[in-house]
Scaffold this motif. Structure first.
Motif, PDB file in Angstrom:
ATOM      1  N   GLN A 158       0.735  -1.399  -0.010  1.00 44.64           N
ATOM      2  CA  GLN A 158       0.251  -0.156   0.296  1.00 44.64           C
ATOM      3  C   GLN A 158       0.943   1.144  -0.179  1.00 44.64           C
ATOM      4  N   VAL A 159       1.514   1.198   1.022  1.00 48.41           N
ATOM      5  CA  VAL A 159       2.738   2.264   0.667  1.00 48.41           C
ATOM      6  C   VAL A 159       3.664   3.096  -0.260  1.00 48.41           C
ATOM      7  N   HIS A 160       4.145   1.898  -1.077  1.00 48.66           N
ATOM      8  CA  HIS A 160       5.028   1.672  -2.685  1.00 48.66           C
ATOM      9  C   HIS A 160       3.835   2.345  -3.664  1.00 48.66           C
ATOM     10  N   ALA A 161       2.311   1.928  -2.980  1.00 50.69           N
ATOM     11  CA  ALA A 161       1.982   2.068  -4.520  1.00 50.69           C
ATOM     12  C   ALA A 161       1.196   3.704  -4.298  1.00 50.69           C
ATOM     13  N   ALA A 162       1.362   4.662  -3.269  1.00 42.82           N
ATOM     14  CA  ALA A 162       1.060   5.708  -3.194  1.00 42.82           C
ATOM     15  C   ALA A 162       1.656   6.524  -3.316  1.00 42.82           C
ATOM     16  N   SER A 163       2.641   6.057  -2.989  1.00 41.13           N
ATOM     17  CA  SER A 163       4.042   6.528  -3.000  1.00 41.13           C
ATOM     18  C   SER A 163       4.471   6.873  -4.647  1.00 41.13           C
ATOM     19  N   ARG A 164       4.512   5.687  -5.525  1.00 44.21           N
ATOM     20  CA  ARG A 164       4.424   4.995  -6.779  1.00 44.21           C
ATOM     21  C   ARG A 164       3.157   6.115  -7.785  1.00 44.21           C
ATOM     22  N   ARG A 165       2.376   6.052  -6.863  1.00 45.53           N
ATOM     23  CA  ARG A 165       1.053   7.660  -7.762  1.00 45.53           C
ATOM     24  C   ARG A 165       1.584   8.842  -7.672  1.00 45.53           C
ATOM     25  N   LEU A 166       1.566   9.203  -6.667  1.00 47.69           N
ATOM     26  CA  LEU A 166       2.490  10.251  -6.348  1.00 47.69           C
ATOM     27  C   LEU A 166       3.185  10.743  -6.752  1.00 47.69           C
ATOM     28  N   MET A 167       4.148  10.053  -7.615  1.00 48.57           N
ATOM     29  CA  MET A 167       5.445  10.367  -8.092  1.00 48.57           C
ATOM     30  C   MET A 167       5.064   9.901  -9.983  1.00 48.57           C
ATOM     31  N   SER A 168       4.289   9.371 -10.151  1.00 48.15           N
ATOM     32  CA  SER A 168       3.515   8.467 -12.000  1.00 48.15           C
ATOM     33  C   SER A 168       4.142   9.756 -12.864  1.00 48.15           C
ATOM     34  N   PRO A 169       3.441  11.175 -12.044  1.00 54.26           N
ATOM     35  CA  PRO A 169       4.226  11.870 -13.900  1.00 54.26           C
ATOM     36  C   PRO A 169       5.142  12.177 -14.169  1.00 54.26           C
ATOM     37  N   VAL A 170       6.494  11.157 -12.958  1.00 49.60           N
ATOM     38  CA  VAL A 170       7.627  11.667 -13.331  1.00 49.60           C
ATOM     39  C   VAL A 170       8.637  10.508 -13.208  1.00 49.60           C
ATOM     40  N   LEU A 171       7.935   9.688 -13.100  1.00 46.90           N
ATOM     41  CA  LEU A 171       8.834   8.215 -13.415  1.00 46.90           C
ATOM     42  C   LEU A 171       8.624   7.414 -14.165  1.00 46.90           C
ATOM     43  N   GLU A 172       9.620   7.989 -15.002  1.00 41.74           N
ATOM     44  CA  GLU A 172      10.451   7.964 -16.453  1.00 41.74           C
ATOM     45  C   GLU A 172      11.336   7.049 -16.309  1.00 41.74           C
ATOM     46  N   ARG A 379      -0.848  25.440  -8.707  1.00 40.19           N
ATOM     47  CA  ARG A 379      -0.473  23.967  -9.413  1.00 40.19           C
ATOM     48  C   ARG A 379       0.456  22.718  -8.591  1.00 40.19           C
ATOM     49  N   GLN A 380      -0.765  21.391  -8.162  1.00 37.00           N
ATOM     50  CA  GLN A 380      -0.441  20.567  -7.361  1.00 37.00           C
ATOM     51  C   GLN A 380       0.456  19.159  -8.108  1.00 37.00           C
ATOM     52  N   ARG A 381       1.557  20.288  -8.327  1.00 40.35           N
ATOM     53  CA  ARG A 381       2.554  18.771 -10.020  1.00 40.35           C
ATOM     54  C   ARG A 381       3.961  18.248  -8.820  1.00 40.35           C
ATOM     55  N   LEU A 382       4.518  17.467  -9.426  1.00 35.13           N
ATOM     56  CA  LEU A 382       5.969  17.582  -8.702  1.00 35.13           C
ATOM     57  C   LEU A 382       6.838  17.679 -10.341  1.00 35.13           C
ATOM     58  N   ARG A 383       7.905  19.088 -10.602  1.00 29.38           N
ATOM     59  CA  ARG A 383       8.580  19.350 -11.463  1.00 29.38           C
ATOM     60  C   ARG A 383       9.892  18.649 -11.369  1.00 29.38           C
ATOM     61  N   SER A 384      10.412  17.741 -11.818  1.00 24.87           N
ATOM     62  CA  SER A 384      11.727  17.440 -11.909  1.00 24.87           C
ATOM     63  C   SER A 384      13.090  18.792 -11.780  1.00 24.87           C
ATOM     64  N   LEU A 385      14.068  18.351 -10.868  1.00 28.24           N
ATOM     65  CA  LEU A 385      15.233  19.386 -11.700  1.00 28.24           C
ATOM     66  C   LEU A 385      16.381  19.045 -11.326  1.00 28.24           C
ATOM     67  N   GLN A 386      16.763  20.225 -12.827  1.00 28.37           N
ATOM     68  CA  GLN A 386      17.877  19.733 -13.196  1.00 28.37           C
ATOM     69  C   GLN A 386      18.173  21.013 -12.557  1.00 28.37           C
ATOM     70  N   PRO A 387      19.151  22.226 -12.122  1.00 26.37           N
ATOM     71  CA  PRO A 387      19.400  22.505 -11.171  1.00 26.37           C
ATOM     72  C   PRO A 387      20.572  23.176 -11.772  1.00 26.37           C
ATOM     73  N   GLU A 388      21.075  24.621 -11.945  1.00 23.55           N
ATOM     74  CA  GLU A 388      22.096  25.281 -12.280  1.00 23.55           C
ATOM     75  C   GLU A 388      22.932  25.504 -11.740  1.00 23.55           C
ATOM     76  N   VAL A 389      24.437  25.050 -10.900  1.00 23.09           N
ATOM     77  CA  VAL A 389      24.949  24.972 -10.238  1.00 23.09           C
ATOM     78  C   VAL A 389      25.356  26.609  -9.821  1.00 23.09           C
ATOM     79  N   GLN A 390      24.978  26.935  -8.388  1.00 21.28           N
ATOM     80  CA  GLN A 390      25.088  28.729  -7.984  1.00 21.28           C
ATOM     81  C   GLN A 390      25.432  28.574  -6.903  1.00 21.28           C
ATOM     82  N   PRO A 391      26.402  29.418  -6.143  1.00 26.12           N
ATOM     83  CA  PRO A 391      27.048  28.995  -4.541  1.00 26.12           C
ATOM     84  C   PRO A 391      26.143  29.305  -3.705  1.00 26.12           C
ATOM     85  N   GLN A 392      25.070  30.868  -4.067  1.00 23.53           N
ATOM     86  CA  GLN A 392      23.728  30.841  -3.524  1.00 23.53           C
ATOM     87  C   GLN A 392      23.266  30.829  -3.746  1.00 23.53           C
ATOM     88  N   GLY A 393      22.714  29.686  -4.528  1.00 29.77           N
ATOM     89  CA  GLY A 393      21.115  28.968  -5.742  1.00 29.77           C
ATOM     90  C   GLY A 393      20.224  29.303  -4.554  1.00 29.77           C
TER      91      GLY A 393
END
Length: 400
Positions: A158-172, A379-393
């Motif tokens: 149940q826990v795995h399904a709940a977490s997978r469902r939350l992340m399903s839009p970004v699971l590739e 907008r209740q969504r997950l956004r995958s991050l690939q941040p640009e490295v900044q010292p104080q970002g």
């Protein structure tokens, strides 16, 4: 549709970061295929850095690592911290990241407040503990008192399904790991979520059903206590029919207004026999409760308008006499040795002028979720991050 209670689980209580972090980091270090992690807060401190290193090492040995954080709670995490993980292959996602307005965060409501870890779909951790040094005693007077559980057995599906469902839009690609369902113990349990779609009252309903059935004892230890009238009424009704009802609430709050709001409710409860103890050794951050000799819950949900009406939350509900007794002994010790009892005589002083204020504040705060609903919805969504490295970002200012 309600999830079923399932038998055959093993559930172990973990108290504070001293017990939680070694167990969860060890489980991550032993992961073979997948780590799913959800949390509200990660700090760039010794706990956050240990989490970072553990996840990087897992990704480097081929484990799929998916991390979901809240865009508000983890909004100050440096880009360099995130980039070190994403460069190593960790998939890092933010829930509803929003830009700042005049230096202030704007994504205040409807937060990802769950704290879940699932390892290889066979072991899970659920509770209220974030990844920050303030959950360790050496943080000082403001170190938090908090709880989590480690779980194996069929309920992990149940826990795995709940977490997978939350992340399903970004699971590739989508997660194809099949949960392990063999029995590991004798505990009956169910995962209950609160969201803003199909399960908006599920956690509150579980509490209400347990309180109505209580026969001899109820203990609720909750950090942010300002529930709705239905839950308050069931606590009072239980005390009226002879149940020993004990509330352990914040006496040394991390935010001053927490105790002030909770105290607006004290008269209503005390006059019918509910016992209230304020925990004064350190800030209480726990969200646990027990009823009679079997029922318990541990999770992320406070009993306030944010958790009960706006945030995404997850609690494990447990039926197990041994676990119940362990939690009972711990909370009884907490209330008798580290709390100050609140008396009705103390609370009724000056009540004549406070009564109108109590009435106005209670109804205003109970309407808070509806008022928040008038504001522009994030907008209740997950956004995958690939941040640009900044010292104080800033996490929300990265290149997404």
């Amino acid at each position: 549709m309600k999830r079923p209670w399932v038998d055959g689980n093993n559930v172990e209580l973990l108290i504070n970061g001293e017990e939680y972090y070694p167990r969860v980091f060890e489980a991550m270090s032993q992961a073979r295929a997948e780590i799913l992690l959800e949390t509200f807060i990660i700090w760039d401190d010794k706990v956050g850095k240990q989490l970072q290193q553990t996840l990087i090492e897992a990704a480097q040995r081929g484990v799929r690592v998916e991390v979901a954080v809240d865009g508000y709670g983890t909004g100050d995490l440096p880009d360099t911290f995130v980039a070190a993980m994403t460069d190593a292959g960790v998939n890092f996602h933010a829930f509803d990241p929003q830009p700042r307005l005049i230096g202030m965060r704007t994504n205040l409501f409807r937060r990802l407040h769950r704290k879940i870890v699932v390892i290889d779909a066979e072991r899970a951790f659920i509770g209220g503990i974030n990844y920050s040094g303030d959950h360790l005693g050496d943080y000082g007077p403001m170190a938090k008192q908090d709880y989590a559980v480690e779980v194996t057995g069929p309920v992990v599906a149940q826990v795995h399904a709940a977490s997978r469902r939350l992340m399903s839009p970004v699971l590739e690609p989508p997660s194809e790991l099949r949960p392990v369902t063999e029995p590991t113990g004798n505990t009956t349990a169910v995962l209950v979520e609160r969201d803003n779609r199909m399960h908006s009252t599920d956690i509150e309903v579980q509490y209400l059903e347990a309180l109505r059935s209580a026969k001899h004892r109820i203990i609720v230890a909750n950090a942010y206590f300002f529930p709705g009238y239905r839950l308050l009424r069931e606590l009072r009704n239980a005390a009226r029919r002879g149940v020993e009802v004990t509330l352990i609430l914040q006496g040394q709050p991390d935010m001053w207004w927490v105790r002030a709001l909770s105290r607006l409710l004290y008269n209503y409860l005390l006059r019918d026999g509910v016992r209230i103890h304020e925990y004064c050794q350190r800030p209480l951050h726990g969200k646990v409760a027990l009823v009679d000799d079997e029922w318990c819950t541990v999770g992320s949900s406070n009993l306030d308008p944010l958790s009960l009406s706006l945030n995404l939350e997850a609690n494990l509900f447990i039926r197990d006499r041994s676990f119940n007794q362990h939690l009972y002994e711990h909370l009884s010790s907490l209330s008798s040795e580290k709390c100050k009892p609140v008396t009705l005589e103390r609370m009724i002083r000056g009540y004549w002028w406070r009564a109108p204020l109590i009435f106005a504040c209670f109804h205003l705060i109970r309407q808070f979720p509806r008022i928040a609903g008038w504001l522009p919805a994030h907008r209740q969504r997950l956004r995958s991050l690939q941040p640009e490295v900044q010292p104080q970002g800033d996490l929300n200012e990265g290149n997404t």
